[in-house]
Scaffold this motif. Structure first.
Motif, PDB file in Angstrom:
ATOM      1  N   VAL A   1       0.854  -1.183   0.000  1.00 40.41           N
ATOM      2  CA  VAL A   1       0.000   0.000   0.000  1.00 40.41           C
ATOM      3  C   VAL A   1       0.892   1.235   0.000  1.00 40.41           C
ATOM      4  O   VAL A   1       1.791   1.365   0.847  1.00 40.41           O
ATOM      5  CB  VAL A   1      -0.926   0.007   1.232  1.00 40.41           C
ATOM      6  N   SER A   2       0.647   2.155  -0.937  1.00 39.48           N
ATOM      7  CA  SER A   2       1.464   3.365  -1.082  1.00 39.48           C
ATOM      8  C   SER A   2       0.570   4.599  -1.062  1.00 39.48           C
ATOM      9  O   SER A   2       0.055   5.014  -2.111  1.00 39.48           O
ATOM     10  CB  SER A   2       2.264   3.319  -2.392  1.00 39.48           C
ATOM     11  N   PRO A   3       0.349   5.211   0.104  1.00 40.11           N
ATOM     12  CA  PRO A   3      -0.441   6.445   0.152  1.00 40.11           C
ATOM     13  C   PRO A   3       0.261   7.566  -0.618  1.00 40.11           C
ATOM     14  O   PRO A   3       1.484   7.712  -0.556  1.00 40.11           O
ATOM     15  CB  PRO A   3      -0.506   6.767   1.652  1.00 40.11           C
ATOM     16  N   ARG A   4      -0.507   8.353  -1.319  1.00 42.13           N
ATOM     17  CA  ARG A   4       0.074   9.377  -2.179  1.00 42.13           C
ATOM     18  C   ARG A   4       0.754  10.488  -1.378  1.00 42.13           C
ATOM     19  O   ARG A   4       1.822  10.981  -1.760  1.00 42.13           O
ATOM     20  CB  ARG A   4      -1.022   9.965  -3.056  1.00 42.13           C
ATOM     21  N   GLN A   5       0.166  10.889  -0.263  1.00 37.76           N
ATOM     22  CA  GLN A   5       0.672  12.035   0.469  1.00 37.76           C
ATOM     23  C   GLN A   5       1.885  11.690   1.327  1.00 37.76           C
ATOM     24  O   GLN A   5       2.870  12.438   1.370  1.00 37.76           O
ATOM     25  CB  GLN A   5      -0.445  12.629   1.341  1.00 37.76           C
ATOM     26  N   THR A   6       1.848  10.580   2.048  1.00 41.41           N
ATOM     27  CA  THR A   6       2.927  10.281   2.992  1.00 41.41           C
ATOM     28  C   THR A   6       4.143   9.670   2.320  1.00 41.41           C
ATOM     29  O   THR A   6       5.239   9.693   2.883  1.00 41.41           O
ATOM     30  CB  THR A   6       2.438   9.311   4.072  1.00 41.41           C
ATOM     31  N   LYS A   7       3.961   9.135   1.120  1.00 36.38           N
ATOM     32  CA  LYS A   7       5.071   8.485   0.403  1.00 36.38           C
ATOM     33  C   LYS A   7       5.795   7.478   1.300  1.00 36.38           C
ATOM     34  O   LYS A   7       7.021   7.449   1.369  1.00 36.38           O
ATOM     35  CB  LYS A   7       6.055   9.530  -0.136  1.00 36.38           C
ATOM     36  N   ALA A   8       4.996   6.669   1.986  1.00 31.18           N
ATOM     37  CA  ALA A   8       5.558   5.667   2.891  1.00 31.18           C
ATOM     38  C   ALA A   8       4.922   4.312   2.597  1.00 31.18           C
ATOM     39  O   ALA A   8       3.976   3.905   3.274  1.00 31.18           O
ATOM     40  CB  ALA A   8       5.324   6.071   4.344  1.00 31.18           C
ATOM     41  N   PRO A   9       5.405   3.593   1.577  1.00 34.18           N
ATOM     42  CA  PRO A   9       4.802   2.302   1.233  1.00 34.18           C
ATOM     43  C   PRO A   9       4.903   1.301   2.382  1.00 34.18           C
ATOM     44  O   PRO A   9       5.897   1.272   3.118  1.00 34.18           O
ATOM     45  CB  PRO A   9       5.641   1.833   0.037  1.00 34.18           C
ATOM     46  N   VAL A  10       3.851   0.511   2.536  1.00 30.46           N
ATOM     47  CA  VAL A  10       3.818  -0.533   3.556  1.00 30.46           C
ATOM     48  C   VAL A  10       3.557  -1.863   2.860  1.00 30.46           C
ATOM     49  O   VAL A  10       2.549  -2.012   2.157  1.00 30.46           O
ATOM     50  CB  VAL A  10       2.723  -0.268   4.594  1.00 30.46           C
ATOM     51  N   ALA A  11       4.475  -2.806   3.032  1.00 31.04           N
ATOM     52  CA  ALA A  11       4.333  -4.132   2.430  1.00 31.04           C
ATOM     53  C   ALA A  11       3.834  -5.113   3.484  1.00 31.04           C
ATOM     54  O   ALA A  11       4.372  -5.166   4.600  1.00 31.04           O
ATOM     55  CB  ALA A  11       5.654  -4.610   1.853  1.00 31.04           C
ATOM     56  N   VAL A  12       2.808  -5.874   3.140  1.00 32.39           N
ATOM     57  CA  VAL A  12       2.225  -6.849   4.062  1.00 32.39           C
ATOM     58  C   VAL A  12       2.288  -8.227   3.419  1.00 32.39           C
ATOM     59  O   VAL A  12       1.691  -8.438   2.348  1.00 32.39           O
ATOM     60  CB  VAL A  12       0.758  -6.501   4.388  1.00 32.39           C
ATOM     61  N   PRO A  13       3.017  -9.173   3.999  1.00 31.17           N
ATOM     62  CA  PRO A  13       3.015 -10.529   3.437  1.00 31.17           C
ATOM     63  C   PRO A  13       1.638 -11.174   3.589  1.00 31.17           C
ATOM     64  O   PRO A  13       0.945 -10.966   4.586  1.00 31.17           O
ATOM     65  CB  PRO A  13       4.060 -11.287   4.261  1.00 31.17           C
ATOM     66  N   ILE A  14       1.245 -11.947   2.573  1.00 33.60           N
ATOM     67  CA  ILE A  14      -0.037 -12.656   2.589  1.00 33.60           C
ATOM     68  C   ILE A  14       0.263 -14.146   2.447  1.00 33.60           C
ATOM     69  O   ILE A  14       0.236 -14.708   1.345  1.00 33.60           O
ATOM     70  CB  ILE A  14      -0.964 -12.189   1.449  1.00 33.60           C
ATOM     71  N   PRO A  15       0.594 -14.817   3.537  1.00 34.72           N
ATOM     72  CA  PRO A  15       0.903 -16.249   3.436  1.00 34.72           C
ATOM     73  C   PRO A  15      -0.351 -17.055   3.120  1.00 34.72           C
ATOM     74  O   PRO A  15      -1.461 -16.673   3.474  1.00 34.72           O
ATOM     75  CB  PRO A  15       1.463 -16.598   4.817  1.00 34.72           C
ATOM     76  N   VAL A  16      -0.149 -18.156   2.437  1.00 37.18           N
ATOM     77  CA  VAL A  16      -1.237 -19.054   2.069  1.00 37.18           C
ATOM     78  C   VAL A  16      -1.014 -20.391   2.758  1.00 37.18           C
ATOM     79  O   VAL A  16       0.122 -20.873   2.842  1.00 37.18           O
ATOM     80  CB  VAL A  16      -1.304 -19.236   0.532  1.00 37.18           C
ATOM     81  N   ASP A  17      -2.066 -20.978   3.263  1.00 27.30           N
ATOM     82  CA  ASP A  17      -2.009 -22.268   3.944  1.00 27.30           C
ATOM     83  C   ASP A  17      -1.235 -23.272   3.072  1.00 27.30           C
ATOM     84  O   ASP A  17      -1.597 -23.508   1.920  1.00 27.30           O
ATOM     85  CB  ASP A  17      -3.439 -22.771   4.173  1.00 27.30           C
TER      86      ASP A  17
END
Length: 371
Positions: free
Chosen positions: A286-302
């Motif tokens: 997720v990359s908000p336009r104003q804060t320019k602080a991307p956050v990566a979230v792993p999505i593990p699968v069973d």
């Protein structure tokens, strides 16, 4: 309610369905029909208690079944739905694409208007955990999606019985067979229908040296497709099927006035080179336009789901939702019109690439509203 499936087609994808149904509570494959000897033997080993049938008609006569799953070659789907409608109209989960030939329009209209039970079209990419996370958050993160990009870099089409998937006449073409998933995602994320499609595609690398008894393979292996939507938003598909060295198979990005969200989806773990260690884990960024602080979230699968199939767990989650709908605990989430639009968009893209002209949906008789 126990889900007792009658399975039509038990080849490579049919066996993935069998393995995932086996993981569901109160669900089993009660009977199946598969004409190929080798695939029938493998399927029998997976479901030894299932009744092995000699035809679709034989399958429909089995009182043990209470729902149907069609996993046959693409060009058989409409014909088999018609046979089911005429003999025993049970709830159906039918693999994509729903149809392969624009000439089938009248037959599809009759099916849509006359079939008395639910029809769910297997657009399982919606249910890949990282893609589902993007779908759920796209509008909130972006402030309304204005641009959607789907990039798939992957391996060539896998071998199938009789090499049926090597020929456009059987598949509907790559932009129908493979990419109907992506057109469905575009329409689902945008929340409206397409108005125009432009495409360029070709067979440049794959299958050219394959020898068959009939015509040479003519399935395309790469394409670009641009889609304009009713709400003014647009989407781009980039497909390359000679890029099996890619770390991620699908990269999907949605952008709007407030930010960007993207998901990265690894390909099937069984194709990941062992010397590179563990395969990559899906993630959403997720990359908000104003804060320019991307956050990566792993999505593990069973891991059980990854072992059961090549679609990041989506086949299991799709069956779970289908079962809920038939038990009255949910709705049909991917209905007849969804499958219709996804295939029609692929056909329009094939037409655009062949003619060099953009295709407007107001000019073609491919969509449900014009039936």
């Amino acid at each position: 309610m126990e889900m007792r499936y009658g399975l039509i087609g038990a080849g490579m994808m049919g066996q993935e369905h069998i393995r995932n149904i086996d993981l569901l509570p109160n669900a089993r494959v009660a009977a199946f029909f598969e004409p190929d000897d080798g695939m029938r033997a493998i399927a029998s080993g997976l479901v030894p208690d299932a009744i092995v049938c000699n035809s679709v008609a034989d399958l429909l006569n089995q009182e043990a079944i209470n729902c149907l799953l069609i996993v046959s070659p693409n060009y058989l789907h409409v014909r088999q739905l018609e046979e089911i409608a005429s003999q025993r109209a049970l709830p159906v989960l039918v693999e994509k694409p729903l149809f392969t030939d624009p000439a089938d329009l009248d037959r599809l209209v009759q099916l849509r208007n006359g079939y008395p039970a639910p029809i769910w079209v297997a657009m399982e990419y919606r249910y890949m955990p990282p893609v589902a996370a993007l779908i759920e958050s796209a509008d909130r993160v972006t402030g309304g999606v204005k641009m959607l990009t789907i990039r798939e870099h992957r391996f060539p089409f896998l071998p199938k019985v009789g090499a049926w998937n090597r020929h456009n006449v059987n598949t509907g073409g790559t932009l129908v067979e493979k990419c109907c998933h992506f057109f469905d995602l575009m329409r689902h994320v945008m929340g409206c229908n397409p108005v125009r499609i432009m495409a360029s595609g070709a067979q440049d690398v794959n299958h050219k040296d394959e020898i068959s008894a009939g015509p040479a393979p003519d399935i395309w292996d790469n394409a670009y497709v641009i889609v304009d939507f009713e709400n003014g938003a647009r989407a781009l598909l980039e497909l390359c099927m000679f890029a099996e060295g890619s770390r991620f198979q699908e990269e999907i990005t949605a952008v709007g006035p407030e930010g960007k969200i993207e998901c990265l989806v690894p390909g099937p773990g069984r194709f990941w080179p062992a010397h590179l260690g563990d395969p990559p884990v899906a993630q959403v960024i997720v990359s908000p336009r104003q804060t320019k602080a991307p956050v990566a979230v792993p999505i593990p699968v069973d891991p059980r789901l990854l072992e059961a199939g090549d679609h990041n767990g989506s086949t299991f989650y799709q069956h779970e939702r289908f079962a809920r709908a038939l038990r009255g605990e949910g709705k049909i989430e991917v209905g007849f019109d969804d499958g219709w639009w996804a295939a029609a968009m692929g056909m329009a893209a094939q037409q655009s690439a062949l003619t060099g002209q953009a295709v407007k949906f107001s000019d073609v008789m491919l969509t449900p509203g014009r039936g």
